[in-house]
Design a protein around this motif. Structure first.
Motif, PDB file in Angstrom:
ATOM      1  N   ALA A  27     -40.159   1.783 -71.755  1.00  0.00           N
ATOM      2  CA  ALA A  27     -41.606   1.733 -71.533  1.00  0.00           C
ATOM      3  C   ALA A  27     -41.918   2.288 -70.154  1.00  0.00           C
ATOM      4  CB  ALA A  27     -42.114   0.298 -71.671  1.00  0.00           C
ATOM      5  N   PRO A  28     -43.210   2.557 -69.870  1.00  0.00           N
ATOM      6  CA  PRO A  28     -43.575   3.016 -68.519  1.00  0.00           C
ATOM      7  C   PRO A  28     -43.161   2.018 -67.459  1.00  0.00           C
ATOM      8  CG  PRO A  28     -45.400   3.331 -70.044  1.00  0.00           C
ATOM      9  CD  PRO A  28     -44.351   2.533 -70.785  1.00  0.00           C
ATOM     10  N   LEU A  29     -42.896   2.521 -66.267  1.00  0.00           N
ATOM     11  CA  LEU A  29     -42.465   1.665 -65.172  1.00  0.00           C
ATOM     12  C   LEU A  29     -43.577   0.715 -64.770  1.00  0.00           C
ATOM     13  CD1 LEU A  29     -40.564   4.196 -62.931  1.00  0.00           C
ATOM     14  CD2 LEU A  29     -39.584   2.381 -64.324  1.00  0.00           C
ATOM     15  N   PRO A  30     -43.240  -0.434 -64.190  1.00  0.00           N
ATOM     16  CA  PRO A  30     -44.267  -1.368 -63.753  1.00  0.00           C
ATOM     17  C   PRO A  30     -45.172  -0.757 -62.704  1.00  0.00           C
ATOM     18  CG  PRO A  30     -42.090  -2.395 -63.758  1.00  0.00           C
ATOM     19  CD  PRO A  30     -41.888  -0.933 -63.973  1.00  0.00           C
ATOM     20  N   THR A  31     -46.324  -1.376 -62.512  1.00  0.00           N
ATOM     21  CA  THR A  31     -47.285  -0.889 -61.530  1.00  0.00           C
ATOM     22  C   THR A  31     -46.659  -0.884 -60.152  1.00  0.00           C
ATOM     23  OG1 THR A  31     -49.068  -1.806 -62.844  1.00  0.00           O
ATOM     24  CG2 THR A  31     -49.568  -1.229 -60.568  1.00  0.00           C
ATOM     25  N   GLU A  99     -35.073  14.548 -72.348  1.00  0.00           N
ATOM     26  CA  GLU A  99     -34.899  14.711 -73.790  1.00  0.00           C
ATOM     27  C   GLU A  99     -35.423  13.521 -74.562  1.00  0.00           C
ATOM     28  OE1 GLU A  99     -30.810  15.413 -74.415  1.00  0.00           O
ATOM     29  OE2 GLU A  99     -30.785  17.353 -73.385  1.00  0.00           O
ATOM     30  N   THR A 100     -35.193  12.326 -74.063  1.00  0.00           N
ATOM     31  CA  THR A 100     -35.572  11.101 -74.786  1.00  0.00           C
ATOM     32  C   THR A 100     -36.669  10.315 -74.099  1.00  0.00           C
ATOM     33  OG1 THR A 100     -33.822   9.862 -73.650  1.00  0.00           O
ATOM     34  CG2 THR A 100     -33.262  10.901 -75.750  1.00  0.00           C
ATOM     35  N   SER A 101     -37.124  10.778 -72.929  1.00  0.00           N
ATOM     36  CA  SER A 101     -38.163  10.074 -72.145  1.00  0.00           C
ATOM     37  C   SER A 101     -37.720   8.659 -71.790  1.00  0.00           C
ATOM     38  CB  SER A 101     -39.488  10.042 -72.923  1.00  0.00           C
ATOM     39  OG  SER A 101     -39.962  11.350 -73.157  1.00  0.00           O
ATOM     40  N   ILE A 102     -36.436   8.495 -71.527  1.00  0.00           N
ATOM     41  CA  ILE A 102     -35.876   7.207 -71.124  1.00  0.00           C
ATOM     42  C   ILE A 102     -35.582   7.251 -69.637  1.00  0.00           C
ATOM     43  CG2 ILE A 102     -33.911   5.645 -71.381  1.00  0.00           C
ATOM     44  CD1 ILE A 102     -33.720   6.435 -74.272  1.00  0.00           C
ATOM     45  N   LYS A 103     -35.853   6.141 -68.961  1.00  0.00           N
ATOM     46  CA  LYS A 103     -35.612   6.040 -67.524  1.00  0.00           C
ATOM     47  C   LYS A 103     -34.443   5.101 -67.270  1.00  0.00           C
ATOM     48  CE  LYS A 103     -40.436   6.899 -66.250  1.00  0.00           C
ATOM     49  NZ  LYS A 103     -40.913   7.137 -67.630  1.00  0.00           N
ATOM     50  N   TYR A 104     -33.596   5.475 -66.328  1.00  0.00           N
ATOM     51  CA  TYR A 104     -32.460   4.657 -65.907  1.00  0.00           C
ATOM     52  C   TYR A 104     -32.734   4.209 -64.476  1.00  0.00           C
ATOM     53  CZ  TYR A 104     -30.353   6.928 -69.942  1.00  0.00           C
ATOM     54  OH  TYR A 104     -30.112   7.396 -71.216  1.00  0.00           O
ATOM     55  N   CYS A 189     -23.264   6.180 -74.298  1.00  0.00           N
ATOM     56  CA  CYS A 189     -23.156   5.111 -75.303  1.00  0.00           C
ATOM     57  C   CYS A 189     -24.364   5.111 -76.234  1.00  0.00           C
ATOM     58  CB  CYS A 189     -23.032   3.762 -74.605  1.00  0.00           C
ATOM     59  SG  CYS A 189     -21.494   3.529 -73.700  1.00  0.00           S
ATOM     60  N   GLY A 190     -25.542   5.404 -75.680  1.00  0.00           N
ATOM     61  CA  GLY A 190     -26.727   5.438 -76.522  1.00  0.00           C
ATOM     62  C   GLY A 190     -26.694   6.551 -77.547  1.00  0.00           C
ATOM     63  N   SER A 191     -26.055   7.669 -77.220  1.00  0.00           N
ATOM     64  CA  SER A 191     -25.971   8.778 -78.168  1.00  0.00           C
ATOM     65  C   SER A 191     -24.886   8.557 -79.216  1.00  0.00           C
ATOM     66  CB  SER A 191     -25.690  10.082 -77.423  1.00  0.00           C
ATOM     67  OG  SER A 191     -24.439   9.997 -76.736  1.00  0.00           O
ATOM     68  N   ARG A 192     -23.942   7.682 -78.919  1.00  0.00           N
ATOM     69  CA  ARG A 192     -22.852   7.416 -79.865  1.00  0.00           C
ATOM     70  C   ARG A 192     -23.076   6.170 -80.696  1.00  0.00           C
ATOM     71  NH1 ARG A 192     -17.735   9.884 -78.554  1.00  0.00           N
ATOM     72  NH2 ARG A 192     -17.968  11.373 -76.848  1.00  0.00           N
ATOM     73  N   LEU A 193     -23.712   5.176 -80.107  1.00  0.00           N
ATOM     74  CA  LEU A 193     -23.932   3.915 -80.808  1.00  0.00           C
ATOM     75  C   LEU A 193     -25.383   3.856 -81.265  1.00  0.00           C
ATOM     76  CD1 LEU A 193     -22.065   1.522 -78.336  1.00  0.00           C
ATOM     77  CD2 LEU A 193     -21.160   2.689 -80.354  1.00  0.00           C
ATOM     78  N   THR A 194     -25.598   3.934 -82.548  1.00  0.00           N
ATOM     79  CA  THR A 194     -26.949   3.907 -83.108  1.00  0.00           C
ATOM     80  C   THR A 194     -27.045   2.809 -84.152  1.00  0.00           C
ATOM     81  OG1 THR A 194     -26.329   5.556 -84.775  1.00  0.00           O
ATOM     82  CG2 THR A 194     -27.308   6.364 -82.715  1.00  0.00           C
ATOM     83  N   GLU A 195     -28.259   2.314 -84.347  1.00  0.00           N
ATOM     84  CA  GLU A 195     -28.515   1.299 -85.357  1.00  0.00           C
ATOM     85  C   GLU A 195     -28.864   1.961 -86.679  1.00  0.00           C
ATOM     86  OE1 GLU A 195     -31.555  -1.219 -83.933  1.00  0.00           O
ATOM     87  OE2 GLU A 195     -30.374  -2.038 -82.280  1.00  0.00           O
TER      88      GLU A 195
END
Length: 501
Positions: A27-31, A99-104, A189-195
């Protein structure tokens, strides 16, 4: 995949402590958190689609929560140099996967109090054991923890205070490197382990649709578009538009005609709507012929109305039992289609009109009236039509009919059930009777049981009545080739005769 990678340390003064952790934010980062270079952060590098930034926000749990007691993390007074990773006021690290709009996000402690508690518990349990073994167990949040314990290395030297990890390694960019490594680990891990959602074995409708799709793909491979392109080059202006407004006569499915005509709003919204328009007795007659596999003929000058009617009526049958010629300029025999749309000018043969295996729905222009259709006040488009349903074998009002038709009508007349619920009821009813069809097919076509045993089976299935038997035999034609070939291939060969002594 939702996970957190954490580096923990057992301090000789303060016990187990979390030094550094990286978490995933969908989700978007906190304020107050920066989201692009120039807003509290500075882009440093980009590698593998992940853009790394050195700024996260103005407030961080690693500050010790000295100003907010409700924030996670230990107080400044409870932390020494060996317990701390990032300096006070450090905004942390942020990497954005384009690519996935994911933030680390990396910092000393997770920003969410609940996540801080989970990581804290994992830290305590992994560093408070005398026997260091890799272990894995579930927590109440249905997460999984994996840890590997190492010998404590942030120790005192010559009685001085505990040294930090950056001091021991003499690497000022240590935490940035760890952030990059942890972010890559989570991404890998996210690209290899999927539900995966398991929905059980595919239904007969799904198998038939897959077979039809495979046939279409094979046909498309053999098509030669050169002739079509040559014809298109010599067509006069406007001819292409006129051709697209027509529906191909030889179409065998509703989808074929939909590809020729622009999509419009449905005239008939559901089976319940059609029942309200046609009336209860006329709809029952029409539904009976549909379920029995008899030919259903619609005559109307509005091709779209015919398409809409077929789109609703086809939901009563398995996919494999539907053969549609949406709109034709001539009558087509019943072996070619069980749904046939005709213009009003087309003459239906007399033997078809008097046949008990056909039903005709004629759509006429109604006399202008100020009274709307009963039950269809919200749809005035049908008020200009009059529907006449005739058949050589009218269904008597006192006729029992197939069981599925009676259950279907009970669902349609129950106003407590929404249209979506009725659709699900119909799906369940079709699956129930398709299972009976499978049993009957295996019993009669594969095992070749005698008629006496077949009658007993029909009684057990609750389908011994004449209409139910006809329905099962018609629906048997809709079984997929995959299912039939599977049954045929699993038939056991007759056992060999034992040698006599």
């Amino acid at each position: 995949m939702n996970a957190i990678v954490a580096l923990c340390h057992f301090c000789e003064l303060h016990g187990p402590r979390t030094l550094f952790c990286t978490e995933v934010l969908h989700a978007p980062l906190p304020t107050g958190a920066g989201d692009s270079p120039g807003q509290g952060e500075q882009a440093e590098e980009e590698e593998g689609g992940i853009q790394m930034s050195s700024g996260l926000g103005t407030h961080s749990p690693a500050d010790g929560a000295g100003t907010e007691s409700s924030s996670p993390g230990p107080k400044k007074s409870d932390m020494c140099e060996g317990c701390r990773s990032l300096a006070v006021g450090h905004p942390g690290y942020l990497s954005h996967d384009k690519e996935t709009s994911i933030k680390y996000v990396s910092h000393q402690h997770p920003s969410h109090p609940q996540l801080f508690s989970i990581v804290r518990q994992a830290c305590v349990r992994s560093l408070s054991c005398e026997v260091f073994e890799a272990e894995q167990f579930g927590c109440p949040q249905r997460a999984q923890r994996m840890n590997t314990a190492f010998t404590p290395f942030l120790h005192q030297r010559n009685g001085n205070a505990a040294r930090s990890l950056t001091s021991l390694t003499s690497d000022d960019n240590l935490w940035a490197c760890l952030h990059t490594s942890f972010a890559w680990l989570l991404k890998a891990c996210g690209s290899r382990l999927t539900e995966k959602l398991l929905e059980g074995a595919p239904t007969e409708d799904t198998l038939v649709q897959m077979e039809k799709l495979a046939d279409l793909e094979e046909e498309s491979e053999g098509w030669d578009n050169s002739e079509a392109e040559e014809k298109a080059s010599v067509l006069p202006e406007g001819a292409e538009r006129r051709e697209l407004s027509k529906c191909p006569t030889g179409s065998s499915s509703l989808s074929d005609c939909e590809s020729w005509q622009p999509r419009k709003l449905s005239v008939f919204k559901s089976l319940r709507h059609m029942r309200q328009v046609l009336g209860a007795s006329s709809f029952r007659m029409l539904a009976w012929h549909v379920l029995m596999g008899n030919q259903v003929i619609w005559k109307s000058g509005d091709a779209h109305l015919v398409l809409s009617a077929f789109e609703v009526l086809r939901t009563m049958l398995p996919v494999g039992c539907v053969r549609i010629i949406p709109y034709s300029s001539q009558y087509e025999e019943a072996y070619r289609c069980n749904f046939l749309g005709l213009s009003p000018r087309v003459q239906v043969p007399a033997h078809v009109l008097s046949s008990e295996f056909a039903v005709v729905v004629e759509v006429h222009t109604a006399v202008p009236s100020s009274l709307p259709l009963a039950g269809c006040e919200d749809d005035q488009s049908l008020s200009k039509y009059e529907f006449v349903v005739t058949s050589g074998s009218p269904v008597a009002a006192d006729r029992v009919g197939p069981t599925i038709l009676n259950k279907m009508e009970a669902a349609l007349t129950n106003q407590n059930l929404s249209v979506d619920v009725v659709d699900q009821c119909l799906i369940c009813l079709k699956e129930e009777w398709m299972n009976k069809v499978k049993v009957l097919f295996k019993f009669t076509k594969v095992d070749s049981r005698p008629k006496e045993d077949t009658q007993k089976l029909l009684s057990i299935l609750g389908a011994s009545e004449e209409d139910n038997v006809k329905l099962l035999k018609f629906w048997m034609t809709g079984l997929s080739k995959t299912y039939k070939s599977h049954l045929m291939s699993t038939v056991r060969s007759p056992p060999a005769t034992e040698p006599r002594n």
